[in-house]
Structure formats: structure tokens, C-alpha cells
Design an enzyme around this catalytic site. Structure first.
Site, PDB file in Angstrom:
ATOM      1  N   HIS A   1       0.818  -1.206   0.000  1.00  0.00           N
ATOM      2  CA  HIS A   1       0.000   0.000   0.000  1.00  0.00           C
ATOM      3  C   HIS A   1       0.853   1.258   0.000  1.00  0.00           C
ATOM      4  CE1 HIS A   1      -3.041  -2.853   2.031  1.00  0.00           C
ATOM      5  NE2 HIS A   1      -2.925  -3.062   0.748  1.00  0.00           N
TER       6      HIS A   1
ATOM      7  N   GLU B   1     -29.186   7.607 -15.508  1.00  0.00           N
ATOM      8  CA  GLU B   1     -28.591   6.385 -14.930  1.00  0.00           C
ATOM      9  C   GLU B   1     -29.634   5.343 -14.589  1.00  0.00           C
ATOM     10  OE1 GLU B   1     -25.980   7.710 -11.819  1.00  0.00           O
ATOM     11  OE2 GLU B   1     -27.387   9.184 -11.072  1.00  0.00           O
TER      12      GLU B   1
ATOM     13  N   ASP C   1     -24.222   3.347 -12.910  1.00  0.00           N
ATOM     14  CA  ASP C   1     -25.551   2.970 -12.439  1.00  0.00           C
ATOM     15  C   ASP C   1     -26.435   2.472 -13.582  1.00  0.00           C
ATOM     16  OD1 ASP C   1     -25.723   3.214  -9.635  1.00  0.00           O
ATOM     17  OD2 ASP C   1     -25.359   5.362  -9.884  1.00  0.00           O
TER      18      ASP C   1
ATOM     19  N   CYS D   1     -20.238  10.364 -17.742  1.00  0.00           N
ATOM     20  CA  CYS D   1     -19.286  10.534 -16.638  1.00  0.00           C
ATOM     21  C   CYS D   1     -19.082   9.240 -15.859  1.00  0.00           C
ATOM     22  CB  CYS D   1     -19.720  11.657 -15.712  1.00  0.00           C
ATOM     23  SG  CYS D   1     -21.346  11.393 -15.000  1.00  0.00           S
TER      24      CYS D   1
HETATM   25  C1  PEP Z   1     -22.481   6.661 -12.531  1.00  0.00           C
HETATM   26  O1  PEP Z   1     -23.412   6.090 -11.962  1.00  0.00           O
HETATM   27  O2  PEP Z   1     -21.983   6.281 -13.606  1.00  0.00           O
HETATM   28  C2  PEP Z   1     -21.879   7.866 -11.916  1.00  0.00           C
HETATM   29  C3  PEP Z   1     -20.991   8.574 -12.559  1.00  0.00           C
HETATM   30  O3  PEP Z   1     -22.258   8.167 -10.634  1.00  0.00           O
HETATM   31  P1  PEP Z   1     -21.705   7.409  -9.322  1.00  0.00           P
HETATM   32  O4  PEP Z   1     -20.614   6.496  -9.751  1.00  0.00           O
HETATM   33  O5  PEP Z   1     -21.257   8.482  -8.386  1.00  0.00           O
HETATM   34  O6  PEP Z   1     -22.934   6.714  -8.836  1.00  0.00           O
HETATM   35 MG    MG Z   2     -24.427   7.062 -10.360  1.00  0.00          MG
END
Ligand code: PEP
Ligand code: MG
Length: 844
Positions: free
Chosen positions: A461, A702, A726, A773
């Protein structure tokens, strides 16, 4: 399993007054009978309680003993319960220790601490406790103990259970904490008893410390066996986990070995210099005097406090440390990846060892201070691990001490990392026996320019963190390092894994020239990262970074980020005891905009729920948190959270942003149009109250429903950002954290790609743009396909940016569109991935 409380469930028939057991064994037998008669335990659990005595001391002190069974026998507990045996004459528990109150515990889960706290509280009240030893009315005992309840700890002598298989450890670095944590998680999914045997040693597969104590190394042969209701399925699950991890363990080791094999790119001194050789851990050259860190024995003062206060402080420190580690793991998983996050998950699991807590409580009962008692408990366990002369276990001892130190610093902030106090003021190369991850993370980079440790490995680590910090480092230099004199001039080569000693002027000049060349190479690389992600046929994709804090922006920009496409604000709420107020949030958003200096920032409103739980918000427990009150659903129910955040955001927009476009707000977990309309109305109201400029409002796509209805939603928002993490879990019905299934949750599954395509089509109908994202945006092939599908912005962890930019710059949009079309027609995720080799700029 959630701890089931005993409150108000201690019936009189679980109390026996005036018992006269002839021996400790009889006392345990009698107490067990009470539990059996009440239907709390299977008769076999009585034997387990006796076996427990052979491996741990259950005498708490002050005449109280708490016998309980082995961890691996929890399946013999039918329901939680405690039985009390009052022994006015006393029974010898251990030489010199007499028990007058025997509190036998049957517990399926880890609420050990709760009962100990209850008992320690009682012990605080000597008069009341002594009264209980001779009370003639069971209700006195009932009243005193009518509260919470607990569980038990590890390790047993060896016979295999009914279902079994043999396995030869093929993890090159043995069974260390990260894979062991996955084993534990797999075993815990069933009520069956699962155990691992190596020679004569047996460990409960559900107890991490016991597993680690086996000290398994590559080549060791083990028998994994199970017994109980779903033993066959449990064994299959554990087997799948064990073997699935082999590929990753081997890949990690191969990558480490590869690094170790490429010392030639390091610096070669012009003259022959004495050197200490180790293993390269983090590249770069550092020139300066060495400072040998004396592994300062931490002196923890023994300051007794009342048992109530001690118990409460330990409980609170453990809770806060667990929350902190969970937050660190979440954040690290999102920024660096699951492998690195495993460091912290494994550390949190070490805290679940009930023996640690029992020993600490025993010491407190003996009259010692809480910090001292905890420190002793950790040291005794860690020394036990180190004494076994096994490098795998020695590394675990270091982890245990590290996590123990985290708890200690929570108990008393004055005890936080004391070992670095005597560092010289001028920059030095730090030489140490070993450093904990916490020490490494807390290093003052102004004073430490390089790191050489006697112990450790390239995948330790500490090495991982040194690379993250960009600190040249070498590990496993051996004991010779520690004999070096303080102040010896040296050149540390982190790439070759060498500490060159007493360099001449000529050597130093050569090393400086090497550093200059490296810097020039890096500058060139950085300049390339700064170029836009423009395909060969001129199509430009905006590249953003997923960054949560203002101090992470500079690093993201150096990687080539053009914006922040996702600021996860829930991380402002984790790792702390209360929610940040409006002013604090405003300051954070303002600083973030300042750090970005006019570049776009998309702030995601709080996404709490699912895997991101914030204890201080005291939200109700949900059976299926991913399908519950999460993200926008929570914001709509908690105007206190929503309004505070929106006010802070609009105030930041007002201060920093005259054009109204540097800042955008985005809402997570949107499922239906009315949610968008209500959130928009809240934004309008607050903006009007503050007389702030308008900011673009977007939503995260999502949930499959949002993707399918994108054409409807697009009319009401300014942009979409697809959260593929998600979206994938909801589309494929795979919990994104599921230890066994998560690897199959591939965001390039054609079903997910079709949802992305639907989102883009819906957005285009109303002239809106779509970004991604989720994690797949940072995968070069994923980024290429998303671009082909019409995604205009990609936001990712900063370190993924250079690879994605290179890939897009080597591609043609027309080819990417064609690949996207073919991907949509693929039958499986594997078929989609196989397209990678057919694309320009790709791997094959
Ligand atoms: C996702 O769900 O792809 C996202 C970017 O949000 P999180 O990972 O914070 O749920
Ligand atoms: Mg998400």
C-alpha cells in the site's frame, strides 16, 4: 446480518439465580442449557462455547465472564439471546479469576461491543454489580442487562467439513488482505459454515484475521470445506471467488515484476558508487541527505477514565474509523480503481475482529485508559502475527497497526502519527524500516523528497501511495539501510530501485542532468495532453475530469482535463460528523470555480443513498438501498439538504460567473419528469431569491426509464450526463458492488449501448448535448464507441485522460460511427469488445 437487539427479550427463564457449578465447564454447560431451552442455540453450540475458552479469555473482569461460541459456529445460533448465571459463591474461571456472573452470549452478528458496553457500564457501578452477585430477584438482573447483545471470534482445531475441495494457492504474493476480504465476503453470503484448512491449522472463512493468520503462501495446499444448509452452493460461491481472483493476483504480480525488471531506464552514475539495492516502487530521482527514521515506539499514556466514557469513546472511534475507511474506499474506487480501494476495505474488515475489542475492554475493566487499552490490544494481536515469521503475515501486522493507529487518533487526536516529528527542516530522503499507508499519505512533501524502506513490496500500500504522490521510492532494501548514518549524501533512483551513497560532484551533476531530461520529457508529454481530443477528421470531444475537491483540480488539469464534468458533492458529507452548512459549501464551490479559472464545472447535487450512506443524516435503513430513496428522490424529500446546496451553488454562480456558463448543476438518479419539474422550480425559486444568474440545469441518465424517455426529459433540461456505472447496474440487474457479479456488469453490453443511443437520439431532438461521466468514459475503446454513438463530452478519473485523448486523436469520426453501429448490433458484451481490434487507433 443486522444486529438484532435483545431489548425487552430477556425472559426470566434465561436467568438462573444461586447456581453452584463445580467448574467453569459446568457453568458454561448450565448457561448453554438455558439458551438451548429458550430455543436460542442448537445443542452443538455448547461445545463451541467450551472450545472458545481454549483460544481466548472470556473473563471480562470484576467477577464477570462472557462465554460465547466460535465465529464459525454462528450458524448454530437460532436467534440472538443471552443467559445469565448468578454464582454467589463464585467459580474459578482462570487461575486467580473468579466469576460470579456468567453472561453467556449467543449472537449471529457482530454486536459484541454493544453488550460489552452495557456490561462495562454496570461495572462502573461497583455497588450495583456486587448486589447482582447475590440478588434474590431475577428482575434486578433483568433490569440491569435488559439491553443489547453480541457475538464471537475465530480459529479452531482441524477436521474438514462435509463438502470440500482442495486448492493450491496460486496467488504469487500469497493470501494477502485484499483477496482474503473477497473470500470473507463470499463466505458470509451463506449461513453455512465454511472453513479453510492448511495442515493442522483451520480458519473460519468468515473471519479475516483468522484467514490471514494461516499465512498462506503461493504453492501452499489448502482444503476448503463447508457444512450446513446450503453448503454446496456456499462452497461453489467461495470456489468461484477464490479462482476468479487468480487472474488479477497474477496480473498484479506480473505488473510489479515487470516494473522490477526495467531498471535500465534509471540513472547510471558516471563513477562506481556504493549502493543499496531494493525493489523499484515509484519512479524518479531524488538527490539529498538521507534521514533514517527511528521506528519510534509510540508512547501511549495510560490515562484511566470511567468505563462509561472509555466504552463510549472506543465505540465512537471505531464507528468513525469505519465510516472514514468506507469513504476512503469509495473515493479511491472512483478515482483510482477497485484494486487500490481494496486497501481500505481490507483495513475496515480488520476492525471487525471481535477479539481486538474484547481484549481492549478487558484492559479497560482492569482500570487502564481507553487509548492505552486499544493500543495494547492492537500491539498484542500484531505481535502475534509478526512472530509467525511469515512475510505475508508481517505485512498484515503492519496493516493492523496502521488501522489501529487510525482508531487511536480518533480516541485522542494528540496521538496522531508522532514518528515524523524529528524530520530535519531541509529536504531529505527518508529511510525507514517500513511506513504505514497513513504515514505515507501524511508525508510532508516539502521535507521528504524520496523514500527508501527496508521492508515492503512493490504492490504494498505504501508503494501505491508513493506513486500516487509522485514521490520517488524504493522498497525492500533490507536491514542494511537502517544502519546508514543520518545525513549521508545520496541519490535515490526509484526507477532502478537503488540508493546510491556518497555521490561525487560529478555524480550529482549527472543526476541533475538526468532529472532535467526527465522533466523535459514530461513537459512534452504534458503539452500533448493539453491538445484537444480532436479526431483526424476534425471532430472535437470535450474531455472533463471527475474531481471532488478543489485541491484535486491542478492535477486534473496537468493530465489534460478541459473541465470538470462531475463533481460528486456527497463526498463533502462523508468522512465527517455533520453536514456542511451553506457557507462552507459555498466556499468549496467558489474555490472549485476559482481553481478551474473559467473552465466549465458541472456540480452534481447530492447523490446520497445506494452505496453512499451518510450516518449523520440518520436516514432510515432500507432493504434495497439502490432501489430506494436515493439521489434526487432524497433531495425531493429533504428540502433542508436541497435548498442549502442550491443556495450555496447560486451564490457561487453569482460571485464567480458573469457569463452564467462556467457552472452547471446536475441532478442524480432521475427517473421521471415530475422530479425534474419540481427540482427546476426549486432552482428558479432560489435563483430569484438570490438574484443570481441562470445556470444550465442537467440530469444524470442512470436509470433505464430516463434513457427510454430521454426525448420527453430533454425538453425540460439543458443537458444529459450518462452515469454508466448505475445505468449498467440497473439495466443488467447486477449490483455494482456485488463481489461475484460485478465483473459481468460491463458498460459495453449492447443493451447498455442501446440505452445510450436512445439518450443521444432523445437529446438531439431538442438540441441538447449528452456527456458520459461513468467509468466507461475513461476506457479508450469505450470512449471511442461513445464518441461514435454521438456523445459530446466525456468525463473521467484524471489519470485516464491521456490515454483517451491519444485514442480519439488517432481515430476518424466516420470509423467510430461505423463501429458504434456494429456494436449496437452485437449480441454480447464480448462481441462488442472484440471490435476493438478492428478499429484504427486501437490495440490490435
Ligand atoms: C455513474 O453512476 O456512472 C456515476 C458517474 O455516478 P456514481 O458512480 O457516483 O454513482
Ligand atoms: Mg451514479
Amino acid at each position: 446480518m443486522a444486529p438484532e437487539t435483545l431489548t425487552a427479550t430477556l425472559p426470566p427463564d434465561l436467568v438462573r439465580l444461586n447456581a453452584r457449578p463445580a467448574s467453569k465447564g459446568d457453568a458454561i454447560g448450565e448457561a448453554a442449557q438455558l439458551l438451548i431451552a429458550a430455543g436460542c442455540i442448537d445443542p452443538a453450540y455448547a461445545d463451541s462455547m467450551l472450545r472458545r475458552e481454549a483460544v481466548a479469555n472470556t473473563f471480562l473482569g470484576h467477577g464477570v465472564a462472557i462465554p460465547h461460541g466460535m465465529v464459525e459456529d454462528r450458524n448454530l445460533v437460532r436467534r440472538n439471546g443471552i443467559a445469565i448465571l448468578q454464582v454467589p459463591q463464585g467459580v474459578e474461571w482462570n487461575p486467580g479469576q473468579t466469576a460470579q456472573l456468567v453472561v453467556a452470549i449467543a449472537a449471529q452478528s457482530d454486536s459484541h461491543l454493544a453488550v460489552l458496553r452495557r456490561l462495562t457500564r454496570l461495572m462502573q457501578d461497583e455497588a450495583r454489580l456486587t448486589g447482582l452477585f447475590t440478588a434474590t430477584d431475577p428482575s434486578a438482573l433483568l433490569a440491569a442487562l435488559n439491553e443489547d447483545q453480541p457475538s464471537a471470534p475465530p480459529s479452531a482445531p482441524g477436521r474438514d467439513l462435509a463438502e470440500r475441495f482442495e486448492w493450491v494457492v496460486d496467488y504469487p504474493t500469497g493470501l494477502h488482505a485484499r483477496p482474503a476480504t473477497a473470500w470473507v465476503e463470499a463466505a458470509r453470503q451463506s449461513t453455512a459454515r465454511v472453513q479453510i484448512r492448511h495442515g493442522d491449522q483451520v480458519a473460519d472463512a468468515k473471519a479475516l484475521v483468522a484467514l490471514l493468520q494461516l499465512g498462506l503462501r503461493a504453492g501452499d495446499s489448502v482444503v476448503v470445506s463447508a457444512e450446513g444448509e446450503d453448503a454446496v452452493a456456499a462452497l461453489a460461491r467461495v470456489r468461484a471467488t477464490i479462482t476468479r481472483l487468480t487472474a488479477r493476483e497474477q496480473a498484479d504480480a506480473a505488473a510489479a515484476a515487470q516494473k522490477a525488471r526495467t531498471p535500465t531506464r534509471g540513472w547510471t552514475p558516471p563513477g562506481a558508487l556504493p549502493a543499496v539495492a531494493g525493489i523499484p516502487a515509484s519512479p524518479g530521482l531524488a538527490i539529498g541527505p538521507i534521514h533514517v527514521l527511528q521506528s519510534a515506539e509510540l508512547t501511549v499514556p495510560d490515562q484511566p477514565v470511567s468505563l462509561i466514557e472509555g466504552g463510549n469513546r472506543l465505540h465512537e472511534a471505531l464507528t468513525l474509523t469505519r465510516q472514514h475507511l468506507k469513504a476512503l474506499a469509495d473515493d479511491t474506487a472512483r478515482r483510482l480503481g477497485p484494486s487500490e480501494a481494496g486497501i481500505f476495505t481490507a483495513q475496515a474488515e480488520l476492525l471487525n475482529d471481535t477479539d481486538l475489542v474484547t481484549v481492549a475492554c478487558q484492559l479497560m475493566v482492569e482500570g487502564h485508559g481507553v487509548a492505552w487499552s486499544w493500543h495494547q490490544a492492537v500491539e498484542r494481536t500484531a505481535n502475534g502475527l509478526s512472530a509467525l515469521d511469515n512475510p505475508v503475515l508481517a505485512a498484515r501486522a503492519a496493516d493492523l497497526r496502521d488501522v489501529g493507529q487510525r482508531v487511536l487518533a480518533r480516541i485522542d487526536p494528540a496521538l496522531r502519527i508522532g514518528s515524523m516529528r524529528d524530520l530535519p527542516d531541509t529536504p531529505c530522503i527518508l529511510v525507514a524500516d517500513d511506513l504505514s499507508p497513513s504515514d505515507t499519505a501524511a508525508l510532508d512533501m516539502g521535507r521528504v523528497i524520496g523514500l527508501a524502506t527496508a521492508q515492503g513490496g512493490p504492490t504494498s500500500h505504501t508503494a501505491i501511495l508513493a506513486r500516487t504522490l509522485g514521490l520517488p521510492a524504493m522498497v525492500a532494501g533490507g536491514g542494511a539501510l537502517l544502519g546508514l548514518a543520518n545525513g549521508t549524501p545520496a541519490v535515490l533512483d526509484g526507477q532502478a530501485g537503488r540508493l546510491h551513497l556518497t555521490p561525487s560532484d560529478e555524480d550529482v551533476a549527472s543526476a541533475r542532468a538526468w532529472i532535467d531530461r526527465e522533466q523535459a520529457r514530461k513537459a512534452e508529454e504534458e503539452a500533448r495532453r493539453g491538445l484537444p481530443a480532436r479526431t483526424r477528421d476534425g471532430h472535437e470531444v470535450e474531455i472533463g475530469a471527475n474531481v471532488n475537491r478543489p485541491d484535486q483540480v491542478a492535477m486534473a488539469l496537468s493530465q489534460g482535463a478541459e473541465s470538470v464534468g462531475l463533481m460528486r458533492t456527497e463526498f463533502l458529507f462523508l468522512e465527517r460528523a455533520e453536514a456542511p452548512g451553506e457557507d462552507e459549501q459555498f466556499e468549496t464551490y467558489r474555490t472549485m470555480l476559482e481553481a478551474l479559472d473559467g473552465r466549465p464545472l458541472i456540480v452534481r447535487a447530492l447523490d446520497i443513498g445506494g452505496d453512499k450512506q451518510v450516518p449523520h443524516l440518520q436516514l432510515p435503513h432500507e432493504e434495497n438501498p439502490f432501489l430506494g430513496v436515493r439521489g434526487a428522490r432524497l433531495l425531493l424529500r429533504r428540502p433542508d439538504l436541497l435548498d442549502t446546496q442550491l443556495r450555496a451553488l447560486y451564490r457561487a454562480a453569482k460571485v464567480r460567473d458573469t457569463s452564467g456558463h462556467a457552472l452547471s448543476i446536475m441532478f442524480p438518479m432521475i427517473t421521471a419528469l415530475p422530479e425534474v419539474q419540481t427540482l427546476r422550480a426549486a432552482c428558479d425559486r432560489i435563483r430569484a431569491e438570490l438574484d443570481a444568474p441562470p445556470v444550465p440545469l442537467g440530469i444524470m441518465v442512470e436509470v433505464p426509464a430516463a434513457a427510454i424517455q430521454a426525448d420527453v426529459l430533454a425538453r425540460h433540461v439543458d443537458f444529459f450526463s450518462i452515469g454508466t456505472n448505475d445505468l449498467t447496474q440497473y439495466a443488467l440487474a447486477i449490483d455494482r458492488q456485488h463481489p461475484e457479479l460485478a465483473a459481468e456488469a460491463d458498460s459495453l453490453h449492447p443493451a447498455v449501448l442501446r440505452l445510450i443511443r436512445l439518450t443521444v437520439e432523445g437529446a438531439e431532438r431538442h438540441g441538447r448535448w449528452v456527456g458520459v461521466c461513468g467509468g466507461i468514459a475513461g476506457d479508450p475503446f469505450g470512449a471511442a464507441l461513445l464518441t461514435g454513438l454521438g456523445v459530446r463530452e466525456l468525463s473521467m478519473t484524471p489519470r485516464d485522460i491521456p490515454g483517451v485523448k491519444d485514442r480519439l486523436r488517432a481515430s476518424d469520426l466516420s470509423a467510430l460511427r461505423d463501429a458504434a453501429r456494429r456494436a449496437l448490433d452485437c449480441e454480447t458484451a464480448d462481441a462488442v469488445r472484440a471490435l476493438d481490434g478492428t478499429l484504427e487507433g486501437g490495440e490490435a
